[in-house]
Design a protein around this motif. Structure first.
Motif, PDB file in Angstrom:
ATOM      1  N   GLU A  82       0.829  -1.212   0.000  1.00 16.67           N
ATOM      2  CA  GLU A  82       0.000   0.000   0.000  1.00 16.67           C
ATOM      3  C   GLU A  82       0.861   1.259   0.000  1.00 16.67           C
ATOM      4  N   MET A  83       1.934   1.259   0.806  1.00 21.29           N
ATOM      5  CA  MET A  83       2.819   2.420   0.882  1.00 21.29           C
ATOM      6  C   MET A  83       3.471   2.682  -0.480  1.00 21.29           C
ATOM      7  N   LEU A  84       3.977   1.630  -1.114  1.00 20.14           N
ATOM      8  CA  LEU A  84       4.607   1.801  -2.424  1.00 20.14           C
ATOM      9  C   LEU A  84       3.587   2.265  -3.468  1.00 20.14           C
ATOM     10  N   GLU A  85       2.396   1.660  -3.463  1.00 21.81           N
ATOM     11  CA  GLU A  85       1.367   2.064  -4.425  1.00 21.81           C
ATOM     12  C   GLU A  85       0.940   3.514  -4.207  1.00 21.81           C
ATOM     13  N   SER A  86       0.911   3.977  -2.953  1.00 18.85           N
ATOM     14  CA  SER A  86       0.540   5.372  -2.677  1.00 18.85           C
ATOM     15  C   SER A  86       1.573   6.340  -3.233  1.00 18.85           C
ATOM     16  N   ARG A  87       2.771   5.834  -3.510  1.00 18.93           N
ATOM     17  CA  ARG A  87       3.834   6.658  -4.091  1.00 18.93           C
ATOM     18  C   ARG A  87       3.993   6.422  -5.591  1.00 18.93           C
ATOM     19  N   GLY A  88       3.003   5.774  -6.193  1.00 13.33           N
ATOM     20  CA  GLY A  88       2.978   5.617  -7.636  1.00 13.33           C
ATOM     21  C   GLY A  88       3.550   4.318  -8.161  1.00 13.33           C
ATOM     22  N   PHE A  89       4.029   3.424  -7.282  1.00 15.95           N
ATOM     23  CA  PHE A  89       4.540   2.132  -7.733  1.00 15.95           C
ATOM     24  C   PHE A  89       3.383   1.273  -8.243  1.00 15.95           C
ATOM     25  N   LYS A  90       3.643   0.522  -9.289  1.00 15.09           N
ATOM     26  CA  LYS A  90       2.660  -0.393  -9.877  1.00 15.09           C
ATOM     27  C   LYS A  90       3.162  -1.825  -9.717  1.00 15.09           C
ATOM     28  N   PRO A  91       2.247  -2.766  -9.493  1.00 20.05           N
ATOM     29  CA  PRO A  91       2.659  -4.171  -9.372  1.00 20.05           C
ATOM     30  C   PRO A  91       3.032  -4.763 -10.726  1.00 20.05           C
ATOM     31  N   SER A  92       3.932  -5.716 -10.686  1.00 20.28           N
ATOM     32  CA  SER A  92       4.326  -6.442 -11.888  1.00 20.28           C
ATOM     33  C   SER A  92       3.131  -7.209 -12.436  1.00 20.28           C
ATOM     34  N   PRO A  93       3.009  -7.305 -13.760  1.00 19.72           N
ATOM     35  CA  PRO A  93       1.933  -8.105 -14.343  1.00 19.72           C
ATOM     36  C   PRO A  93       2.017  -9.587 -13.956  1.00 19.72           C
ATOM     37  N   ALA A  94       3.199 -10.038 -13.531  1.00 29.02           N
ATOM     38  CA  ALA A  94       3.352 -11.441 -13.125  1.00 29.02           C
ATOM     39  C   ALA A  94       2.597 -11.734 -11.834  1.00 29.02           C
ATOM     40  N   GLY A  95       2.264 -10.697 -11.064  1.00 32.03           N
ATOM     41  CA  GLY A  95       1.495 -10.874  -9.846  1.00 32.03           C
ATOM     42  C   GLY A  95       2.328 -11.367  -8.677  1.00 32.03           C
ATOM     43  N   ILE A  96       1.629 -11.815  -7.657  1.00 33.33           N
ATOM     44  CA  ILE A  96       2.270 -12.290  -6.433  1.00 33.33           C
ATOM     45  C   ILE A  96       2.779 -13.711  -6.641  1.00 33.33           C
ATOM     46  N   VAL A  97       4.010 -13.960  -6.195  1.00 29.48           N
ATOM     47  CA  VAL A  97       4.613 -15.296  -6.238  1.00 29.48           C
ATOM     48  C   VAL A  97       4.688 -15.784  -4.795  1.00 29.48           C
ATOM     49  N   THR A  98       4.161 -16.970  -4.546  1.00 30.00           N
ATOM     50  CA  THR A  98       4.159 -17.508  -3.186  1.00 30.00           C
ATOM     51  C   THR A  98       4.767 -18.900  -3.155  1.00 30.00           C
ATOM     52  N   ASP A  99       5.276 -19.248  -1.996  1.00 32.40           N
ATOM     53  CA  ASP A  99       5.670 -20.625  -1.716  1.00 32.40           C
ATOM     54  C   ASP A  99       5.393 -20.855  -0.241  1.00 32.40           C
ATOM     55  N   SER A 100       5.871 -21.934   0.303  1.00 32.97           N
ATOM     56  CA  SER A 100       5.542 -22.267   1.690  1.00 32.97           C
ATOM     57  C   SER A 100       6.149 -21.306   2.711  1.00 32.97           C
ATOM     58  N   SER A 101       7.175 -20.541   2.326  1.00 30.92           N
ATOM     59  CA  SER A 101       7.829 -19.683   3.308  1.00 30.92           C
ATOM     60  C   SER A 101       7.852 -18.196   2.964  1.00 30.92           C
ATOM     61  N   SER A 102       7.324 -17.799   1.804  1.00 26.55           N
ATOM     62  CA  SER A 102       7.356 -16.375   1.460  1.00 26.55           C
ATOM     63  C   SER A 102       6.333 -16.024   0.397  1.00 26.55           C
ATOM     64  N   LYS A 103       6.073 -14.711   0.295  1.00 25.80           N
ATOM     65  CA  LYS A 103       5.317 -14.197  -0.848  1.00 25.80           C
ATOM     66  C   LYS A 103       6.020 -12.934  -1.309  1.00 25.80           C
ATOM     67  N   SER A 104       5.967 -12.698  -2.616  1.00 26.82           N
ATOM     68  CA  SER A 104       6.666 -11.545  -3.170  1.00 26.82           C
ATOM     69  C   SER A 104       5.939 -11.017  -4.399  1.00 26.82           C
ATOM     70  N   ILE A 105       6.272  -9.775  -4.732  1.00 28.03           N
ATOM     71  CA  ILE A 105       5.743  -9.161  -5.941  1.00 28.03           C
ATOM     72  C   ILE A 105       6.727  -8.086  -6.407  1.00 28.03           C
ATOM     73  N   GLY A 106       6.886  -7.968  -7.700  1.00 24.42           N
ATOM     74  CA  GLY A 106       7.672  -6.873  -8.263  1.00 24.42           C
ATOM     75  C   GLY A 106       6.842  -5.610  -8.250  1.00 24.42           C
ATOM     76  N   MET A 107       7.462  -4.490  -7.883  1.00 23.45           N
ATOM     77  CA  MET A 107       6.794  -3.188  -7.852  1.00 23.45           C
ATOM     78  C   MET A 107       7.665  -2.190  -8.612  1.00 23.45           C
ATOM     79  N   TYR A 108       7.042  -1.407  -9.512  1.00 25.61           N
ATOM     80  CA  TYR A 108       7.778  -0.483 -10.369  1.00 25.61           C
ATOM     81  C   TYR A 108       7.298   0.951 -10.174  1.00 25.61           C
ATOM     82  N   SER A 109       8.266   1.865  -9.954  1.00 25.64           N
ATOM     83  CA  SER A 109       7.932   3.283  -9.786  1.00 25.64           C
ATOM     84  C   SER A 109       7.568   3.880 -11.137  1.00 25.64           C
TER      85      SER A 109
END
Length: 123
Positions: A82-109
């Motif tokens: 939310e903080m990054l998006e409020s500063r204009g960052f957009k999520p990667s089209p690949a979306g959220i990547v998850t596994d048993s120990s983490s979740k991640s997403i690319g964010m672009y300013s």
């Protein structure tokens, strides 16, 4: 939100040679993850040197060229996103990547600067 680590992340189609280069520079593999989110084209390796510097190397079959980004591990994924998006960052089209120990997403300013936003999931 607390940032728990901040390090360079190299996204490449040739992780073997990149890993070898960093091994020659004194880095050692700390851990490796295969098939993140069930995708065979995504493999991640975290490396660390004797001084405590870290670099992450990720293989991606979807990238056309090597890319450097900043991996930002946080304790609250949704708050950080939310903080990054409020500063204009957009999520990667690949979306959220998850596994048993983490979740991640690319964010672009708006200017193209990127973060790989990651939260480790603890049991």
């Amino acid at each position: 939100m607390k940032i728990t680590s901040f390090s360079p992340l190299i996204v490449t189609t040739d992780p073997e040679n990149t890993i070898k280069l960093f091994e020659e520079l004194g880095f050692e593999k700390r851990h490796e993850k295969d098939e993140l989110d069930g995708r065979e084209d995504v493999v991640g390796v975290r490396m660390k040197d004797a001084n405590g510097f870290c670099v992450d190397i990720v293989k991606s079959g979807k990238t056309k060229q090597d890319m450097i980004t900043i991996r930002m591990n946080v304790d609250d994924f949704d708050e950080a996103r939310e903080m990054l998006e409020s500063r204009g960052f957009k999520p990667s089209p690949a979306g959220i990547v998850t596994d048993s120990s983490s979740k991640s997403i690319g964010m672009y300013s708006p200017s193209g600067f990127s973060f790989s936003l990651v939260q480790h999931i603890k049991d």
